[in-house]
Design an enzyme around this catalytic site. Structure first.
Site, mmCIF file in Angstrom:
data_model
loop_
_atom_site.group_PDB
_atom_site.id
_atom_site.type_symbol
_atom_site.label_atom_id
_atom_site.label_comp_id
_atom_site.label_asym_id
_atom_site.label_seq_id
_atom_site.Cartn_x
_atom_site.Cartn_y
_atom_site.Cartn_z
ATOM 1 N N GLU A 52 -9.714 -9.992 -7.849
ATOM 2 C CA GLU A 52 -8.682 -9.321 -7.654
ATOM 3 C C GLU A 52 -7.776 -9.503 -8.345
ATOM 4 O O GLU A 52 -7.415 -8.386 -9.104
ATOM 5 C CB GLU A 52 -8.014 -9.256 -6.007
ATOM 6 C CG GLU A 52 -9.200 -8.738 -4.716
ATOM 7 C CD GLU A 52 -8.581 -9.079 -3.574
ATOM 8 O OE1 GLU A 52 -7.677 -9.935 -3.286
ATOM 9 O OE2 GLU A 52 -9.453 -8.858 -2.822
ATOM 10 N N ARG A 98 -1.607 -14.660 4.206
ATOM 11 C CA ARG A 98 -3.019 -14.443 5.005
ATOM 12 C C ARG A 98 -2.304 -14.009 6.399
ATOM 13 O O ARG A 98 -1.840 -13.156 7.427
ATOM 14 C CB ARG A 98 -3.569 -14.669 4.858
ATOM 15 C CG ARG A 98 -5.363 -14.698 4.544
ATOM 16 C CD ARG A 98 -5.933 -12.994 4.218
ATOM 17 N NE ARG A 98 -6.669 -12.322 4.833
ATOM 18 C CZ ARG A 98 -7.375 -11.462 5.728
ATOM 19 N NH1 ARG A 98 -6.577 -10.351 3.867
ATOM 20 N NH2 ARG A 98 -7.470 -11.128 6.442
ATOM 21 N N THR A 151 -5.238 -8.067 10.293
ATOM 22 C CA THR A 151 -6.005 -6.512 9.363
ATOM 23 C C THR A 151 -5.638 -5.447 10.724
ATOM 24 O O THR A 151 -5.007 -4.295 10.014
ATOM 25 C CB THR A 151 -8.025 -6.939 9.164
ATOM 26 O OG1 THR A 151 -7.668 -7.689 8.795
ATOM 27 C CG2 THR A 151 -7.887 -4.896 8.940
ATOM 28 N N LYS A 211 0.929 -0.772 0.534
ATOM 29 C CA LYS A 211 -0.393 -0.228 -0.032
ATOM 30 C C LYS A 211 1.131 1.381 0.330
ATOM 31 O O LYS A 211 2.595 1.663 0.423
ATOM 32 C CB LYS A 211 -0.862 -0.100 0.782
ATOM 33 C CG LYS A 211 -1.849 -1.455 1.318
ATOM 34 C CD LYS A 211 -3.224 -1.257 2.615
ATOM 35 C CE LYS A 211 -3.650 -2.034 2.462
ATOM 36 N NZ LYS A 211 -4.608 -2.386 3.648
ATOM 37 N N TYR A 214 -12.400 -2.903 -3.437
ATOM 38 C CA TYR A 214 -12.898 -3.334 -1.968
ATOM 39 C C TYR A 214 -14.062 -2.530 -2.071
ATOM 40 O O TYR A 214 -15.040 -2.265 -0.841
ATOM 41 C CB TYR A 214 -12.206 -1.507 -1.016
ATOM 42 C CG TYR A 214 -11.335 -1.844 -0.305
ATOM 43 C CD1 TYR A 214 -10.909 -2.987 -0.035
ATOM 44 C CD2 TYR A 214 -9.980 -1.047 -0.903
ATOM 45 C CE1 TYR A 214 -9.358 -3.499 1.003
ATOM 46 C CE2 TYR A 214 -8.662 -1.152 -0.229
ATOM 47 C CZ TYR A 214 -9.008 -1.617 0.232
ATOM 48 O OH TYR A 214 -6.936 -3.064 0.962
ATOM 49 N N PHE A 270 -15.344 3.341 7.662
ATOM 50 C CA PHE A 270 -14.240 3.946 7.318
ATOM 51 C C PHE A 270 -13.321 4.461 5.921
ATOM 52 O O PHE A 270 -12.283 4.618 5.499
ATOM 53 C CB PHE A 270 -12.808 3.507 8.133
ATOM 54 C CG PHE A 270 -12.881 1.739 7.308
ATOM 55 C CD1 PHE A 270 -12.152 1.199 7.126
ATOM 56 C CD2 PHE A 270 -13.801 0.874 8.484
ATOM 57 C CE1 PHE A 270 -12.688 -0.059 6.527
ATOM 58 C CE2 PHE A 270 -13.992 -0.162 8.311
ATOM 59 C CZ PHE A 270 -13.486 -1.237 6.730
ATOM 60 N N ASN A 302 -1.647 -0.185 7.431
ATOM 61 C CA ASN A 302 -1.427 -1.512 8.098
ATOM 62 C C ASN A 302 -0.773 -1.864 6.598
ATOM 63 O O ASN A 302 -0.354 -3.366 6.415
ATOM 64 C CB ASN A 302 -2.438 -2.240 8.068
ATOM 65 C CG ASN A 302 -3.439 -2.079 6.792
ATOM 66 O OD1 ASN A 302 -3.557 -1.844 5.734
ATOM 67 N ND2 ASN A 302 -4.545 -3.507 7.335
ATOM 68 N N ARG A 309 2.704 -7.434 9.280
ATOM 69 C CA ARG A 309 1.591 -5.949 9.913
ATOM 70 C C ARG A 309 2.426 -6.037 11.222
ATOM 71 O O ARG A 309 1.947 -4.854 11.717
ATOM 72 C CB ARG A 309 0.076 -6.182 9.796
ATOM 73 C CG ARG A 309 -0.687 -6.187 8.163
ATOM 74 C CD ARG A 309 -1.790 -5.652 8.506
ATOM 75 N NE ARG A 309 -2.326 -5.677 6.690
ATOM 76 C CZ ARG A 309 -3.100 -6.344 6.733
ATOM 77 N NH1 ARG A 309 -3.967 -7.282 6.939
ATOM 78 N NH2 ARG A 309 -4.074 -5.964 5.874
ATOM 79 N N HIS A 365 -1.580 -5.711 1.843
ATOM 80 C CA HIS A 365 -2.824 -6.240 1.078
ATOM 81 C C HIS A 365 -2.826 -7.539 0.805
ATOM 82 O O HIS A 365 -2.133 -7.338 0.308
ATOM 83 C CB HIS A 365 -4.157 -5.466 0.111
ATOM 84 C CG HIS A 365 -5.473 -6.279 -0.828
ATOM 85 N ND1 HIS A 365 -5.983 -6.027 -0.011
ATOM 86 C CD2 HIS A 365 -5.204 -6.890 -1.778
ATOM 87 C CE1 HIS A 365 -6.824 -7.523 -0.982
ATOM 88 N NE2 HIS A 365 -6.175 -7.976 -1.713
#
Ligand code: GDP
Ligand code: MG
Length: 161
Positions: free
Chosen positions: A137, A96, A102, A20, A60, A68, A123, A113, A126
């Site tokens: 995706e 993951r 998250t 990100k 998203y 948010f 964070n 993270r 992704h």
């Protein structure tokens, strides 16, 4: 190795990983790529881009009603992202785990993270959360021609069951 007909792992599974804007700004791209390489996964697609709000709203789409969401769009369009497709056995679930919770406050040390962030609004990375999500995706972010099917020279040491 003896090849059993029934126990061969699916080595073709793919997932979408993105560094990100905060991760790019903080020069974490190399360290994040290194973790996936060192785990033994195969990079099959990679690009850097300034994301459009249109692409993000599709990416998203499940979060559109969250409070948010506006700040998430602002965050994700604040600078370039580096987006990748990684391939290998169980890569969706393993990624993951490697990326961590998250909310970085709940992410284990040793996860991306958990090692590089402290707040959910920044964070760093992704990772697709399911096989179906990954397929959706990957199609959203990449054209088929930009994903490479290539033979990794060490596949027999790193990928055989
Ligand atoms: P992920 O799959 O672990 O990335 O988590 P989600 O799909 O639930 O949320 C997508 C992204 O939205 C997260 O990675 C965060 O960047 C952001 N996000 C999720 N929850 C919150 C929140 O409560 N506050 C803020 N500011 N951002 C959030
Ligand atoms: Mg998610």
């Amino acid at each position: 190795f003896h090849r059993s007909q029934t126990s061969l792992p699916d080595l073709r599974e793919r997932t979408l990983i993105a560094v990100k804007p905060d991760g790019v700004q903080r020069r974490l791209v190399g360290q994040i790529i290194q973790r996936f390489e060192q785990r033994g996964f195969k990079l099959v697609g990679l690009k850097m881009l300034q994301v459009s709000e249109d692409l993000l709203s599709q990416h998203y789409c499940e979060l559109r009603t969250k409070p948010f969401y506006p700040s998430l769009l602002h965050y994700m369009t604040s600078g370039p992202v580096v987006v990748m497709v990684w391939e290998g056995h169980n890569v969706v679930q393993t990624s993951r785990t490697m990326v961590g919770h998250t909310n970085p406050a709940q992410a284990q040390a040793g996860t991306v993270r958990g090692d590089f962030s402290f707040h959910v609004s920044r964070n760093v990375v992704h990772a697709s959360d399911s096989l179906e999500g990954a397929q959706r995706e990957i199609q959203l972010w990449f054209q088929g021609k930009d994903l490479l099917n290539w033979d990794c020279c060490d596949q027999t040491c790193t990928s055989e069951a």
